[in-house]
Each structure stands twice: as structure tokens, then as C-alpha cells.
Design an enzyme around this catalytic site. Structure first.
Site, PDB file in Angstrom:
ATOM      1  N   SER A 245       2.854   3.631   9.996  1.00 61.07           N
ATOM      2  CA  SER A 245       2.828   2.224  10.392  1.00 61.07           C
ATOM      3  C   SER A 245       3.263   2.120  11.839  1.00 61.07           C
ATOM      4  CB  SER A 245       3.816   1.450   9.514  1.00 61.07           C
ATOM      5  OG  SER A 245       4.122   0.195  10.088  1.00 61.07           O
TER       6      SER A 245
ATOM      7  N   TYR B 106      12.352   1.658   6.549  1.00 59.31           N
ATOM      8  CA  TYR B 106      10.903   1.915   6.483  1.00 59.31           C
ATOM      9  C   TYR B 106      10.414   2.572   7.783  1.00 59.31           C
ATOM     10  CZ  TYR B 106       5.919   0.445   6.141  1.00 59.31           C
ATOM     11  OH  TYR B 106       4.549   0.381   6.115  1.00 59.31           O
TER      12      TYR B 106
HETATM   13  N1  LIG Z   1      -0.081  -3.673   4.412  1.00 52.22           N
HETATM   14  C1  LIG Z   1       0.294  -3.376   5.649  1.00 52.22           C
HETATM   15  O1  LIG Z   1       0.296  -4.246   6.565  1.00 52.22           O
HETATM   16  C2  LIG Z   1       0.682  -1.963   6.008  1.00 52.22           C
HETATM   17  C3  LIG Z   1       0.940  -1.673   7.358  1.00 52.22           C
HETATM   18  C4  LIG Z   1       1.307  -0.383   7.707  1.00 52.22           C
HETATM   19  C5  LIG Z   1       1.391   0.611   6.751  1.00 52.22           C
HETATM   20  N2  LIG Z   1       1.146   0.301   5.439  1.00 52.22           N
HETATM   21  C6  LIG Z   1       1.280   1.374   4.455  1.00 52.22           C
HETATM   22  O2  LIG Z   1       0.088   1.471   3.706  1.00 52.22           O
HETATM   23  C7  LIG Z   1       0.393   2.068   2.442  1.00 52.22           C
HETATM   24  C8  LIG Z   1      -0.265   1.264   1.334  1.00 52.22           C
HETATM   25  O3  LIG Z   1       0.327  -0.034   1.301  1.00 52.22           O
HETATM   26  P1  LIG Z   1      -0.460  -1.360   0.832  1.00 52.22           P
HETATM   27  O4  LIG Z   1      -0.263  -2.358   1.909  1.00 52.22           O
HETATM   28  O5  LIG Z   1      -1.827  -1.023   0.391  1.00 52.22           O
HETATM   29  O6  LIG Z   1       0.492  -1.811  -0.388  1.00 52.22           O
HETATM   30  P2  LIG Z   1       0.154  -2.075  -1.937  1.00 52.22           P
HETATM   31  O7  LIG Z   1       1.423  -2.524  -2.555  1.00 52.22           O
HETATM   32  O8  LIG Z   1      -1.031  -2.959  -2.040  1.00 52.22           O
HETATM   33  O9  LIG Z   1      -0.252  -0.630  -2.480  1.00 52.22           O
HETATM   34  C9  LIG Z   1       0.676   0.433  -2.546  1.00 52.22           C
HETATM   35  C10 LIG Z   1       0.559   1.126  -3.887  1.00 52.22           C
HETATM   36  O10 LIG Z   1       1.492   2.225  -3.911  1.00 52.22           O
HETATM   37  C11 LIG Z   1       2.029   2.299  -5.220  1.00 52.22           C
HETATM   38  N3  LIG Z   1       3.318   2.959  -5.227  1.00 52.22           N
HETATM   39  C12 LIG Z   1       4.471   2.553  -4.658  1.00 52.22           C
HETATM   40  N4  LIG Z   1       5.477   3.402  -4.940  1.00 52.22           N
HETATM   41  C13 LIG Z   1       4.941   4.387  -5.711  1.00 52.22           C
HETATM   42  C14 LIG Z   1       5.469   5.551  -6.329  1.00 52.22           C
HETATM   43  N5  LIG Z   1       6.788   5.853  -6.232  1.00 52.22           N
HETATM   44  N6  LIG Z   1       4.641   6.357  -7.023  1.00 52.22           N
HETATM   45  C15 LIG Z   1       3.328   6.049  -7.146  1.00 52.22           C
HETATM   46  N7  LIG Z   1       2.767   4.941  -6.596  1.00 52.22           N
HETATM   47  C16 LIG Z   1       3.570   4.123  -5.881  1.00 52.22           C
HETATM   48  C17 LIG Z   1       2.164   0.851  -5.668  1.00 52.22           C
HETATM   49  O11 LIG Z   1       2.243   0.716  -7.081  1.00 52.22           O
HETATM   50  C18 LIG Z   1       0.905   0.217  -5.071  1.00 52.22           C
HETATM   51  O12 LIG Z   1      -0.168   0.157  -6.002  1.00 52.22           O
HETATM   52  C19 LIG Z   1       1.924   2.134   2.348  1.00 52.22           C
HETATM   53  O13 LIG Z   1       2.366   3.435   2.675  1.00 52.22           O
HETATM   54  C20 LIG Z   1       2.366   1.155   3.412  1.00 52.22           C
HETATM   55  O14 LIG Z   1       3.658   1.443   3.889  1.00 52.22           O
HETATM   56  C21 LIG Z   1       0.784  -0.964   5.045  1.00 52.22           C
END
Ligand SMILES: NC(=O)c1ccc[n+]([C@@H]2O[C@H](COP(=O)([O-])OP(=O)(O)OC[C@H]3O[C@@H](n4cnc5c(N)ncnc54)[C@H](O)[C@@H]3O)[C@@H](O)[C@H]2O)c1
Length: 274
Positions: A149, A162
Site C-alpha cells: 500500500s 499497517y
Molecule cells: N482497499 C484499499 O484501498 C487497499 C489499498 C492498499 C492496499 N490494500 C490491500 O489489498 C489487500 C486486499 O484488501 P481489500 O481491500 O480487497 O479488502 P477485502 O476486505 O475486500 O478483502 C480482503 C480479504 O482477505 C481476507 N483475509 C483477511 N485476513 C485473513 C486471514 N488471516 N486469512 C485468510 N484470509 C484473510 C478477508 O476475509 C477478505 O476476504 C489487503 O492486503 C489490503 O491491505 C487495499
């Protein structure tokens, strides 16, 4: 022939959000995908929607031995592994002076320790075939994409835990690229800005992730939701599908010579969060 035909991929946290969009896109282009998520129902739904035959691994990756089981799922089913996307994650936001040790440790666990354990478990299945290919004078590229991120690369107020974990993941990415480049295993990271998922949705009571029966609140304060997406020159946050595009690029043969990089997928946003 599709571009990822016969490739085997695993995508962590692919029950929803960016991971889900990535799993669907990889399968659309021919890969078999192991869908992993904490949430069994979500993982099953995605696996049932893939364009190719997939597999489900439902489990909490922060539990000991679970990353190894995940890798084994791919090996048991297809006997090999070509692509790993370390995507699973969530947030426990708070300012540093009020942050608990537990909130800090949990972010390190899911965003940094889990990717480390997965690549370590996958090492024999990535490195040994590559050694045999090298003996035969063949080059076969395998791919690791770590989801980080801009909080990790530029800081994010209220996200010390984070951001520190995501910054650590960049260090892991660059080190692995140095160690495993000789095996033609491309290791890169994608740094997302704002992506429209539940992590950036409103902080409603029902916007939670359930972990071992505990409900962890997700989402972003309304004021940030109104202002931060507009910081990007493209003027909005990404859809999960647009985010998945950046990951897919690094999983494709067109990225074979992109190695040890952090690709910003931010709509041009060049400042951190908050
Ligand atoms: N949404 C944003 O703006 C953003 C920005 C930068 C980085 N990210 C990163 O993108 C990645 C995906 O995030 P997202 O936005 O799609 O969120 P999201 O919540 O939609 O999806 C994340 C998924 O990871 C699963 N998860 C969490 N902990 C887990 C574990 N211990 N074991 C197995 N599964 C697990 C959750 O159940 C969920 O389905 C993450 O690493 C997040 O930090 C997101």
C-alpha cells in the site's frame, strides 16, 4: 491458447475485494486458481465463479501451519505452483499514542509474517523445478506478487501498524527478488492507493471482519472518504477490477523482465493516506 493456460496460481484473501477480482481475472486468462479466505462461504462462491477448474482453501493464514496447508492444496491438486499473490489483509487503525501491542502485532502477522511463511513453504516447488529447467537450458518464469500500500511506501496517518507491515513487505519483496532471480522467479509488489472495497467503505456497524468470533471494525472516517480519492489525478478510487489489473500485469509474461519493483496502482496519487 490463453496467456496463463496450465499455470497454477494461489491468491490469498480472494473471497472478496481485490483478491476476488484477481482470482477471476487469472482464471479468465487460463490459470487454475486456489482461492483462499478466512470466510468459507465467500471462498466457495468465488471458486464456483471461476472460468477454470479451481480449488478452495478456507482458513486463517495467521494460524501456525496454515500457510503450508495452502501451498499443499495447490500441490495436491495440480502438482505444481506458478503464481503466488499475497493479498489477504485487513486493518486495525488507530493513532500511535493509543495503539496496543496486540493491534501492532496483528498487522505484522497478516501483512508480513504470512507472506513470508507462504513463500517459504512454496520455495521447494518454485526453486527445484527451476533448477531442473536451468540444467536443460530452459527458462520458465514463475511469479510472486505481494500486495502492499502507499501507506507502506509513503505513510498513512492512523495506520502505523499497517504501514510498518506493508513497508516490511517491500523489503521482503526486494530481498526475494535478489535471492530467487537466478531461478527466474519474478518477485514484485503492487502498492495500491484508494481501492473501493470494504476497507475503504463507511465505518458502519456491520462493516466488520470476523476473526475467531471477534468482530474487528473496518472502514474509513467519512471526512477521508470525501477527500482522499480525489487526491489522485484520475479523481477517484480504483474498482477492485482495476486494482486486479495491476496484479495481473505482473503475473503475465509481459512482465518477465520487471523484477524487484513496487508498482504504484494509485490513479497517479503521489502522496500518502491521511
Ligand atoms: N482497499 C484499499 O484501498 C487497499 C489499498 C492498499 C492496499 N490494500 C490491500 O489489498 C489487500 C486486499 O484488501 P481489500 O481491500 O480487497 O479488502 P477485502 O476486505 O475486500 O478483502 C480482503 C480479504 O482477505 C481476507 N483475509 C483477511 N485476513 C485473513 C486471514 N488471516 N486469512 C485468510 N484470509 C484473510 C478477508 O476475509 C477478505 O476476504 C489487503 O492486503 C489490503 O491491505 C487495499
Amino acid at each position: 491458447m490463453k496467456v496463463l493456460e496450465d499455470k497454477v496460481a494461489l491468491v490469498t484473501g480472494s473471497g472478496r475485494g481485490i483478491g476476488r477480482a484477481t482470482a477471476l481475472l487469472l482464471a479468465e486468462h487460463g490459470a487454475h486458481v486456489v482461492v483462499n479466505d478466512l470466510d468459507h462461504d465467500a471462498a466457495n462462491e468465488v471458486a464456483g465463479s471461476l472460468a477454470t477448474e479451481g480449488a478452495v482453501h478456507a482458513g486463517d493464514l495467521t494460524k501456525p501451519g496454515v500457510p503450508d496447508e495452502l501451498v499443499q492444496t495447490a500441490i495436491d491438486r495440480w502438482g505444481k505452483l506458478d503464481i503466488i499473490v499475497n493479498n489477504a489483509g485487513y486493518t486495525i487503525d488507530g493513532v500511535v499514542h493509543k495503539m496496543t501491542d496486540e493491534a501492532f502485532q496483528r498487522m505484522l502477522d497478516i501483512h508480513l509474517i504470512v507472506p513470508f511463511r507462504i513463500v517459504r513453504a512454496a520455495a521447494p516447488y518454485l526453486r527445484e523445478p527451476a533448477k531442473a529447467e536451468r540444467e536443460r537450458g530452459e527458462e520458465v518464469f514463475r511469479k510472486i506478487v505481494n500486495v502492499t500500500s502507499i501507506a507502506g511506501t509513503m505513510g498513512g496517518a492512523g495506520q502505523a501498524n499497517y504501514a510498518a507491515a506493508k513497508a516490511g513487505l517491500v523489503g521482503l519483496t526486494k530481498t526475494l527478488a535478489k535471492e530467487w532471480g537466478q531461478f527466474k522467479i519474478n518477485v514484485n509488489a503492487v502498492a495500491f492507493g484508494w481501492v473501493n472495497t470494504r476497507l475503504t467503505a463507511s465505518q458502519d456497524e456491520d462493516n466488520v471482519i470476523e476473526i475467531d468470533g471477534e468482530r474487528v471494525r473496518l472502514g474509513v472516517p467519512e471526512q477521508l472518504r470525501q477527500t482522499v480519492p480525489g487526491l489522485a489525478p484520475l479523481g477517484r478510487g480504483a474498482t477492485p477490477e482495476e486494482a486486479a489489473g495491476g496484479i495481473f500485469l505482473l503475473c503475465s509474461p509481459w512482465a518477465n523482465f520487471i523484477h524487484g519493483q513496487v508498482l504504484n496502482v494509485t490513479g497517479g496519487q503521489a502522496v500518502g493516506m491521511g
